[in-house]
Design a protein around this motif. Structure first.
Motif, PDB file in Angstrom:
ATOM      1  N   GLU B 175       0.830  -1.207   0.000  1.00 54.44           N
ATOM      2  CA  GLU B 175       0.000   0.000   0.000  1.00 54.44           C
ATOM      3  C   GLU B 175       0.872   1.268   0.000  1.00 54.44           C
ATOM      4  O   GLU B 175       0.598   2.224  -0.736  1.00 54.44           O
ATOM      5  CB  GLU B 175      -0.950  -0.009   1.204  1.00 54.44           C
ATOM      6  CG  GLU B 175      -1.806   1.234   1.295  1.00 54.44           C
ATOM      7  CD  GLU B 175      -3.208   0.984   1.875  1.00 54.44           C
ATOM      8  OE1 GLU B 175      -3.611  -0.180   2.040  1.00 54.44           O
ATOM      9  OE2 GLU B 175      -3.896   1.981   2.128  1.00 54.44           O
ATOM     10  N   ARG B 214      -8.644  -4.125  -4.067  1.00 57.57           N
ATOM     11  CA  ARG B 214      -8.359  -2.859  -3.373  1.00 57.57           C
ATOM     12  C   ARG B 214      -8.025  -1.795  -4.422  1.00 57.57           C
ATOM     13  O   ARG B 214      -7.156  -1.998  -5.258  1.00 57.57           O
ATOM     14  CB  ARG B 214      -7.209  -3.042  -2.380  1.00 57.57           C
ATOM     15  CG  ARG B 214      -7.088  -1.861  -1.404  1.00 57.57           C
ATOM     16  CD  ARG B 214      -6.385  -2.266  -0.117  1.00 57.57           C
ATOM     17  NE  ARG B 214      -6.258  -1.170   0.809  1.00 57.57           N
ATOM     18  CZ  ARG B 214      -7.191  -0.809   1.692  1.00 57.57           C
ATOM     19  NH1 ARG B 214      -8.331  -1.463   1.755  1.00 57.57           N
ATOM     20  NH2 ARG B 214      -7.001   0.214   2.496  1.00 57.57           N
ATOM     21  N   LYS B 220      -7.189  10.021  -2.629  1.00 55.39           N
ATOM     22  CA  LYS B 220      -8.393   9.409  -2.061  1.00 55.39           C
ATOM     23  C   LYS B 220      -7.929   8.297  -1.129  1.00 55.39           C
ATOM     24  O   LYS B 220      -6.874   7.692  -1.366  1.00 55.39           O
ATOM     25  CB  LYS B 220      -9.203   8.735  -3.172  1.00 55.39           C
ATOM     26  CG  LYS B 220     -10.402   9.523  -3.677  1.00 55.39           C
ATOM     27  CD  LYS B 220     -11.317   8.563  -4.431  1.00 55.39           C
ATOM     28  CE  LYS B 220     -12.406   9.280  -5.188  1.00 55.39           C
ATOM     29  NZ  LYS B 220     -13.273   8.338  -5.906  1.00 55.39           N
ATOM     30  N   ALA B 221      -8.728   7.996  -0.122  1.00 50.37           N
ATOM     31  CA  ALA B 221      -8.417   6.824   0.700  1.00 50.37           C
ATOM     32  C   ALA B 221      -8.676   5.567  -0.141  1.00 50.37           C
ATOM     33  O   ALA B 221      -9.627   5.523  -0.926  1.00 50.37           O
ATOM     34  CB  ALA B 221      -9.300   6.825   1.943  1.00 50.37           C
ATOM     35  N   ALA B 222      -7.826   4.555   0.027  1.00 55.73           N
ATOM     36  CA  ALA B 222      -8.022   3.301  -0.704  1.00 55.73           C
ATOM     37  C   ALA B 222      -9.344   2.683  -0.272  1.00 55.73           C
ATOM     38  O   ALA B 222      -9.783   2.855   0.868  1.00 55.73           O
ATOM     39  CB  ALA B 222      -6.862   2.355  -0.415  1.00 55.73           C
ATOM     40  N   TYR B 223     -10.009   1.977  -1.193  1.00 57.13           N
ATOM     41  CA  TYR B 223     -11.277   1.327  -0.858  1.00 57.13           C
ATOM     42  C   TYR B 223     -11.374  -0.026  -1.561  1.00 57.13           C
ATOM     43  O   TYR B 223     -10.554  -0.351  -2.414  1.00 57.13           O
ATOM     44  CB  TYR B 223     -12.460   2.235  -1.220  1.00 57.13           C
ATOM     45  CG  TYR B 223     -12.546   2.614  -2.677  1.00 57.13           C
ATOM     46  CD1 TYR B 223     -13.361   1.901  -3.564  1.00 57.13           C
ATOM     47  CD2 TYR B 223     -11.819   3.697  -3.175  1.00 57.13           C
ATOM     48  CE1 TYR B 223     -13.446   2.265  -4.904  1.00 57.13           C
ATOM     49  CE2 TYR B 223     -11.904   4.068  -4.512  1.00 57.13           C
ATOM     50  CZ  TYR B 223     -12.719   3.349  -5.367  1.00 57.13           C
ATOM     51  OH  TYR B 223     -12.792   3.703  -6.689  1.00 57.13           O
ATOM     52  N   GLU B 224     -12.385  -0.806  -1.148  1.00 56.87           N
ATOM     53  CA  GLU B 224     -12.521  -2.176  -1.667  1.00 56.87           C
ATOM     54  C   GLU B 224     -13.772  -2.299  -2.533  1.00 56.87           C
ATOM     55  O   GLU B 224     -14.780  -1.643  -2.262  1.00 56.87           O
ATOM     56  CB  GLU B 224     -12.615  -3.168  -0.508  1.00 56.87           C
ATOM     57  CG  GLU B 224     -11.484  -3.068   0.510  1.00 56.87           C
ATOM     58  CD  GLU B 224     -10.389  -4.104   0.326  1.00 56.87           C
ATOM     59  OE1 GLU B 224     -10.676  -5.193  -0.194  1.00 56.87           O
ATOM     60  OE2 GLU B 224      -9.232  -3.809   0.694  1.00 56.87           O
ATOM     61  N   THR B 233     -15.986   2.569 -11.690  1.00 50.11           N
ATOM     62  CA  THR B 233     -15.420   3.808 -11.180  1.00 50.11           C
ATOM     63  C   THR B 233     -14.734   4.653 -12.243  1.00 50.11           C
ATOM     64  O   THR B 233     -14.764   5.864 -12.207  1.00 50.11           O
ATOM     65  CB  THR B 233     -14.396   3.471 -10.086  1.00 50.11           C
ATOM     66  OG1 THR B 233     -14.921   2.413  -9.301  1.00 50.11           O
ATOM     67  CG2 THR B 233     -14.103   4.664  -9.217  1.00 50.11           C
TER      68      THR B 233
END
Lengths: 235, 235
Positions: B175, B214, B220-224, B233
């Motif tokens: 990450e 992921r 941006k904050a990482a998201y799943e 997206t």
């Protein structure tokens, strides 16, 4: 006469930035007064200024001032007259790209051959090898060349990590990656574990720290060299 | 209309080469007869021929013949007329270097846009992105460019690995590396866990397998995103 410390990492587990090296650095940088810091590897993408301030704070523990190379109007001249140099870790591609683009790879190489005391950690150690091709970093920028300082007669793999035999991950181990490197290249590679560093005085290279180093040569089984031993294999 | 399978890995823990994908591949490559295999990533440095034979053995389980691209006198023509293509994993730098040097990056891109059924695993999936700059591999060769096929509107990080919270290793997590990538680049990145793959039909991209993907976007904050969900997206 070369006078280098080439460290696997700036920070060991449970420690703070550079703390395990400070006793060694106190004598390494004796009479240096002001240290020239190369901030271009930008760990975590932080700014050159932020990285320099973080470094200055660590060196204040041994009463050493730190000047960021990014603040020098003439970086080539700054490297030439520096009494001591430190290149910090971060992303090796970003670092090597900056050194080539700013045309300071060669001046830095000359300073180190002329005996300017140098410390490299992680990416800053990687560049002491002949090429950066055994870095662990992501290629987040495209440097004009993978060639580096060549002040060591081999390449470095910093943060060397032994295979985790309990892992269920199918990605390549570090050893597998270095073996793949040797299907395309002949330069030997030293897998330098965290907490280990090389002390280079002229052509004499000693392994320091508590752990052995893992040595990879093309068409040979990997082997270990114990701490406080001279790395004479490649002389 | 694009028709792609973009897989994190060729082999899942405890399984054999490609076995978890074979039921999917049977319908993906229906009526293909002979599959064109791109062996240039050379995992572990094995030869193109050895890699092709290993692959042929796996596909014999679904009665599919395999031809290695390295045996084709005219690789560009071979890609053009292929009924199905598979690019295997290995070292992404070695693969991308070969594709650029042999001038087959563009023909391969065109074939995929024209609908030739494609499978990529690991390095073969990495090249589906816009650049190879989120590979995990060592830069063991210097490719003429990091640009890749661009048949996906983002980059892939294959073998995506969650941080090991018990680790005492001070090297960067995956990450952290991808976040560093976004200090220098704007292209979104999908961290594709082992056992996951993307199914691409035209402009529709679905996540397959049992695990979420992921997603990393700049600033941006990482998201799943959960399996069997459309990755919309970036449309």
């Amino acid at each position: 006469m070369k006078n280098l410390l080439v460290a696997s990492t700036s920070t060991v587990y449970g420690g703070s930035y550079l703390d395990y090296l400070l006793p060694t650095l106190k004598s390494h940088y004796k009479n240096v007064g002001e240290l020239l810091f190369v901030p271009y590897a930008r760990p975590g993408g932080i700014s050159h200024e932020e990285y320099t301030q973080r470094t200055a704070k660590a060196f204040s523990n041994i009463n050493l001032k730190v000047k960021g190379l990014h603040t020098c109007k003439n970086p080539i001249e700054a490297i030439k007259i520096a009494k001591g140099i430190f290149t910090g870790g971060g992303n090796t591609f970003v670092l090597v790209n900056a050194l080539h683009t700013l045309e300071i790879m060669q001046p830095l190489r000359e300073a180190l051959f002329h005996g300017t005391p140098y410390l490299g950690t992680s990416a800053g150690s990687n560049i002491c090898g002949i090429t950066m091709q055994t870095t662990n970093d992501m290629p987040i920028v495209y440097p004009p060349s993978f060639k580096t300082l060549g002040v060591l007669p081999f390449n470095i793999n910093p943060h060397y990590l032994d295979p985790d035999t309990s892992s269920k991950h199918m990605g390549e181990t570090r050893e597998t990656r270095i073996k793949e490197y040797h299907t395309q290249n002949t330069i030997p590679v030293l897998g330098l574990r965290e907490g280990s560093w090389l002390e280079v005085k002229g052509e004499t290279i000693m392994l320091k720290g508590k752990l052995p180093v893992r040595v990879f040569e093309k068409n040979k089984a990997a082997y270990e060299i114990e701490p406080n031993t001279e790395i004479s294999t490649f002389n």
